[in-house]
Design a protein around this motif. Sequence first.
Motif, short mmCIF file in Angstrom:
data_model
loop_
_atom_site.label_atom_id
_atom_site.label_comp_id
_atom_site.label_asym_id
_atom_site.label_seq_id
_atom_site.Cartn_x
_atom_site.Cartn_y
_atom_site.Cartn_z
N UNK A 255 -1.79 2.15 15.66
CA UNK A 255 -1.73 2.94 14.42
C UNK A 255 -0.29 3.32 14.11
N UNK A 256 0.45 3.71 15.14
CA UNK A 256 1.86 4.07 14.92
C UNK A 256 2.66 2.86 14.45
N UNK A 257 2.42 1.68 15.04
CA UNK A 257 3.16 0.48 14.64
C UNK A 257 2.88 0.12 13.18
N UNK A 258 1.63 0.19 12.76
CA UNK A 258 1.29 -0.10 11.36
C UNK A 258 1.90 0.96 10.44
N UNK A 259 1.87 2.22 10.87
CA UNK A 259 2.46 3.28 10.05
C UNK A 259 3.95 3.05 9.85
N UNK A 260 4.66 2.62 10.89
CA UNK A 260 6.08 2.33 10.74
C UNK A 260 6.30 1.14 9.80
N UNK A 261 5.38 0.18 9.82
CA UNK A 261 5.47 -0.93 8.87
C UNK A 261 5.34 -0.42 7.44
N UNK A 262 4.42 0.49 7.21
CA UNK A 262 4.27 1.06 5.87
C UNK A 262 5.49 1.89 5.48
N UNK A 263 6.06 2.59 6.44
CA UNK A 263 7.28 3.36 6.14
C UNK A 263 8.40 2.42 5.72
N UNK A 264 8.54 1.30 6.42
CA UNK A 264 9.58 0.32 6.06
C UNK A 264 9.32 -0.24 4.67
N UNK A 265 8.09 -0.56 4.36
CA UNK A 265 7.77 -1.07 3.02
C UNK A 265 8.00 -0.01 1.96
#
Length: 493
Positions: A255-265
């Motif tokens: 969940x944290x890894x996907x959240x960081x992906x969304x933050x980058x986007x």
Amino acid sequence: MSGAGTLSDGPNPFPFAPYAARETIRLTTVYATPWTYDPTMVDQTTQRPGDVLNLGRLATYYNTSDQQLPRVLRREVLDCSSLACQRWRAGEPVSAQLWHFLVPSGQVVVALTLDITGTLVEAIPLLEDLYYASITCAGLSLEQLAADRIGCGPNDDETPGFLPERHQLVFRSVDTPDQAPDDDLVQRVIYRSDLPYRAEHSSIRYPAELNRRPTTVGALGPYVSLIAGHQDYIENCVLLSAVQAVGSAARLREVRAVAYTYVHRFRHRTTAQGDAHDRRTALEEISDGLSQLEVELSYSVEVGGEIGMLVPALRVESFHQELFAAIGVTERAATIGQMLNRLGNAIAAELTSVESMEQRAADRRRVRTVVAVTFVTTVSGTLGLLFAFFGINARQVDEHRSMFDGRYTPIYALIATILLCALAIFAGMRLQERWEERRDRSRTRTWESTHRLLAREAGTVILEPATPPSPPQRLPGSRRPENRTQPSRATPR
């Protein structure tokens, strides 16, 4: 893993199930994996934990809440003679079992159980091998063996291995208080090192309910837990709690890894998106993903840390909560939850900005449309008045005269008057609008309204700024006071 045990609600001379009595030490290592089943297929592919494991009097509670607890996917007994370790050289295990569990989110969790002879200190090298999966079975690595057993083939010529999340359980029988492991032995096992330590600098947790009796010991660390002197069904409950904790920790990291992906986007959204529609589409995709992450965080991570509502057993609940705290799932879940909430607030604010841009664009389109329609209406209306006058069959219209003849000056004056009246109405409305804008800007500020409200309701006194008093004038003959300190004078050399 399912020892004989004795059910406390059956005919036996003891008021409770007997303590586990085995001459070997049982080591169980729980591994998180990247393999996932469809959650809707859990019931068709798994068994309830109480049907496979000896859970004693708690089997009913585990089977009733099996949709919220780990289920058994498969169990296999391994050939001990085919096992080879990298560091451990003290013989071969007495028995070996490979477990595949399925947590409610659909994640597959693997557990390897070995029964060995010897002391706890002698088992430390084997714990090191098991933690890093440095063990082979018939020439196959443990990761390859576990993947083959559930039909997970290689992906791009490489089999996906275990995830970093894992936890080890050490079970030992205790007959007398003298056989209970002391604090020094506990730390050597939990830290997987035969070295002395300072007790004030330790992260080992001792759940109260697991250490009540002189012959029972329960010590938890972030990666290893030691359970000594407890019943067999308690050990199996501890195993299920470890499976749930490892699965929750792995899902939290994802969940944290996907959240960081969304933050980058989100932070790089302006590099590719130009107009408001593209920005809104990108933000809506991120917002939809965040809603799914929040649901996954709640039902696959946070809810898993609570078991007291499902299994009413003090020792099970005490170990379960302490294990989640020792691994750090509880605290990290709160941090990730705040991260998701703040990212959601940022996306909501950005969507508000996009809506404002779209509203301004809509206002500009409306103004352009109104101006075009007004211009066409004005021109067509004016020409309509003019042509309607010249098109009537009346004696005021002479067909032998030009339309620009001075005789038709009154009709042109009337049309001009109508246009001037329209212009005057527009100017008047514009002046009224500007007056209202100035009136809105000159309204009382918020803090003044608050103070007046408090003055009216709570008796607060509002002080009006007074005119500063003028400096007193010197009387005739008065002298100006000198400075209290005299300037220092340097003594000439």
